[in-house]
Design a protein around this motif. Structure first.
Motif, PDB file in Angstrom:
ATOM      1  N   LYS A   1       9.839   2.436   4.635  1.00  0.00           N
ATOM      2  CA  LYS A   1      10.917   1.609   4.063  1.00  0.00           C
ATOM      3  C   LYS A   1      10.462   0.174   3.830  1.00  0.00           C
ATOM      4  O   LYS A   1      10.760  -0.407   2.794  1.00  0.00           O
ATOM      5  CB  LYS A   1      12.144   1.636   4.978  1.00  0.00           C
ATOM      6  N   GLU A   2       9.733  -0.384   4.789  1.00  0.00           N
ATOM      7  CA  GLU A   2       9.274  -1.772   4.639  1.00  0.00           C
ATOM      8  C   GLU A   2       8.271  -1.902   3.490  1.00  0.00           C
ATOM      9  O   GLU A   2       8.259  -2.907   2.783  1.00  0.00           O
ATOM     10  CB  GLU A   2       8.662  -2.278   5.942  1.00  0.00           C
ATOM     11  N   LEU A   3       7.447  -0.903   3.281  1.00  0.00           N
ATOM     12  CA  LEU A   3       6.510  -0.940   2.149  1.00  0.00           C
ATOM     13  C   LEU A   3       7.261  -0.937   0.820  1.00  0.00           C
ATOM     14  O   LEU A   3       6.905  -1.677  -0.106  1.00  0.00           O
ATOM     15  CB  LEU A   3       5.558   0.255   2.200  1.00  0.00           C
ATOM     16  N   PHE A   4       8.297  -0.117   0.722  1.00  0.00           N
ATOM     17  CA  PHE A   4       9.085  -0.077  -0.508  1.00  0.00           C
ATOM     18  C   PHE A   4       9.840  -1.389  -0.711  1.00  0.00           C
ATOM     19  O   PHE A   4       9.936  -1.893  -1.831  1.00  0.00           O
ATOM     20  CB  PHE A   4      10.034   1.123  -0.515  1.00  0.00           C
ATOM     21  N   ALA A   5      10.351  -1.957   0.392  1.00  0.00           N
ATOM     22  CA  ALA A   5      11.034  -3.250   0.292  1.00  0.00           C
ATOM     23  C   ALA A   5      10.065  -4.337  -0.174  1.00  0.00           C
ATOM     24  O   ALA A   5      10.406  -5.172  -1.024  1.00  0.00           O
ATOM     25  CB  ALA A   5      11.643  -3.620   1.637  1.00  0.00           C
ATOM     26  N   ALA A   6       8.851  -4.320   0.354  1.00  0.00           N
ATOM     27  CA  ALA A   6       7.850  -5.305  -0.056  1.00  0.00           C
ATOM     28  C   ALA A   6       7.488  -5.126  -1.527  1.00  0.00           C
ATOM     29  O   ALA A   6       7.316  -6.112  -2.261  1.00  0.00           O
ATOM     30  CB  ALA A   6       6.598  -5.174   0.809  1.00  0.00           C
ATOM     31  N   ARG A   7       7.416  -3.891  -1.990  1.00  0.00           N
ATOM     32  CA  ARG A   7       7.092  -3.635  -3.397  1.00  0.00           C
ATOM     33  C   ARG A   7       8.201  -4.173  -4.303  1.00  0.00           C
ATOM     34  O   ARG A   7       7.927  -4.778  -5.338  1.00  0.00           O
ATOM     35  CB  ARG A   7       6.894  -2.136  -3.617  1.00  0.00           C
ATOM     36  N   ILE A   8       9.462  -3.961  -3.905  1.00  0.00           N
ATOM     37  CA  ILE A   8      10.578  -4.513  -4.685  1.00  0.00           C
ATOM     38  C   ILE A   8      10.457  -6.030  -4.739  1.00  0.00           C
ATOM     39  O   ILE A   8      10.583  -6.640  -5.798  1.00  0.00           O
ATOM     40  CB  ILE A   8      11.936  -4.089  -4.084  1.00  0.00           C
TER      41      ILE A   8
ATOM     42  N   ALA B   1       0.822  -1.210   0.000  1.00  0.00           N
ATOM     43  CA  ALA B   1       0.000   0.000   0.000  1.00  0.00           C
ATOM     44  C   ALA B   1       0.855   1.260   0.000  1.00  0.00           C
ATOM     45  O   ALA B   1       1.028   1.899   1.025  1.00  0.00           O
ATOM     46  CB  ALA B   1      -0.930  -0.018   1.204  1.00  0.00           C
ATOM     47  N   ILE B   2       1.383   1.611  -1.141  1.00  0.00           N
ATOM     48  CA  ILE B   2       2.143   2.852  -1.269  1.00  0.00           C
ATOM     49  C   ILE B   2       1.207   3.873  -1.901  1.00  0.00           C
ATOM     50  O   ILE B   2       0.748   3.699  -3.028  1.00  0.00           O
ATOM     51  CB  ILE B   2       3.410   2.664  -2.121  1.00  0.00           C
ATOM     52  N   VAL B   3       0.919   4.911  -1.140  1.00  0.00           N
ATOM     53  CA  VAL B   3      -0.005   5.943  -1.600  1.00  0.00           C
ATOM     54  C   VAL B   3       0.789   7.218  -1.819  1.00  0.00           C
ATOM     55  O   VAL B   3       1.512   7.656  -0.933  1.00  0.00           O
ATOM     56  CB  VAL B   3      -1.120   6.192  -0.556  1.00  0.00           C
TER      57      VAL B   3
ATOM     58  N   GLN C   1       6.677   9.095  -7.335  1.00  0.00           N
ATOM     59  CA  GLN C   1       6.666   8.502  -8.669  1.00  0.00           C
ATOM     60  C   GLN C   1       8.080   8.124  -9.119  1.00  0.00           C
ATOM     61  O   GLN C   1       8.278   7.087  -9.755  1.00  0.00           O
ATOM     62  CB  GLN C   1       6.009   9.449  -9.677  1.00  0.00           C
ATOM     63  N   ARG C   2       9.079   8.944  -8.766  1.00  0.00           N
ATOM     64  CA  ARG C   2      10.472   8.614  -9.089  1.00  0.00           C
ATOM     65  C   ARG C   2      10.917   7.351  -8.352  1.00  0.00           C
ATOM     66  O   ARG C   2      11.578   6.490  -8.933  1.00  0.00           O
ATOM     67  CB  ARG C   2      11.405   9.782  -8.745  1.00  0.00           C
ATOM     68  N   VAL C   3      10.549   7.248  -7.077  1.00  0.00           N
ATOM     69  CA  VAL C   3      10.928   6.064  -6.298  1.00  0.00           C
ATOM     70  C   VAL C   3      10.250   4.826  -6.868  1.00  0.00           C
ATOM     71  O   VAL C   3      10.878   3.767  -6.995  1.00  0.00           O
ATOM     72  CB  VAL C   3      10.591   6.253  -4.804  1.00  0.00           C
ATOM     73  N   LEU C   4       8.989   4.913  -7.229  1.00  0.00           N
ATOM     74  CA  LEU C   4       8.283   3.765  -7.806  1.00  0.00           C
ATOM     75  C   LEU C   4       8.918   3.346  -9.131  1.00  0.00           C
ATOM     76  O   LEU C   4       9.021   2.155  -9.425  1.00  0.00           O
ATOM     77  CB  LEU C   4       6.800   4.082  -7.984  1.00  0.00           C
ATOM     78  N   ALA C   5       9.378   4.307  -9.918  1.00  0.00           N
ATOM     79  CA  ALA C   5      10.066   3.988 -11.173  1.00  0.00           C
ATOM     80  C   ALA C   5      11.394   3.285 -10.887  1.00  0.00           C
ATOM     81  O   ALA C   5      11.758   2.322 -11.572  1.00  0.00           O
ATOM     82  CB  ALA C   5      10.298   5.258 -11.992  1.00  0.00           C
ATOM     83  N   LEU C   6      12.102   3.742  -9.858  1.00  0.00           N
ATOM     84  CA  LEU C   6      13.353   3.087  -9.475  1.00  0.00           C
ATOM     85  C   LEU C   6      13.105   1.662  -8.988  1.00  0.00           C
ATOM     86  O   LEU C   6      13.886   0.752  -9.270  1.00  0.00           O
ATOM     87  CB  LEU C   6      14.062   3.891  -8.384  1.00  0.00           C
TER      88      LEU C   6
END
Length: 83
Positions: free
Chosen positions: A60-67, A25-27, A34-39
Motif C-alpha cells: 500500500k505504501e509503495l502505491f501511495a508513493a507512486r501516486i 519499486a513496484i514490480v 497493470q490495472r492498478v498502475l493505470a488507475l
C-alpha cells in the motif's frame, strides 16, 4: 502549490514525512498490477483523496508513493499514517 497551501499540509504528530525520490519499486507484470498502475496514473492528476486498503505487506505504501510521485504535490513531503 503556493507556500501557504503547502503549510496547510503540515504533518501532525501521528504522520511520518519522507521525501520520495525516484520511482517507487513496484514490480509486477500481471494484468491486476497493470490495472492498478493505470488507475494510479488517472488519480494522480486529480486533487482527489485516495484511501488504500489491504492486508499487511501488500505494498500500500509503495502505491501511495507512486501516486505522490505523479501528482502535482510531488515536491511536498510525502506523509503516511503511522498508528
Amino acid at each position: 502549490m503556493n507556500p501557504a497551501k503547502a503549510a496547510a499540509y503540515a504533518s501532525p504528530k501521528w504522520v511520518r514525512s519522507t521525501r520520495v525520490q525516484g520511482n517507487s519499486a513496484i514490480v509486477g507484470e500481471s494484468p491486476a498490477v497493470q490495472r492498478v498502475l493505470a488507475l494510479i496514473e488517472q488519480v494522480a492528476v486529480t486533487d482527489a483523496t485516495v484511501l488504500l486498503l489491504g492486508e499487511t505487506g501488500t505494498g500500500k505504501e509503495l502505491f501511495a508513493a507512486r501516486i505522490h510521485e505523479h501528482s502535482a504535490r510531488e515536491y511536498v513531503l510525502f506523509t503516511d499514517y503511522v498508528p
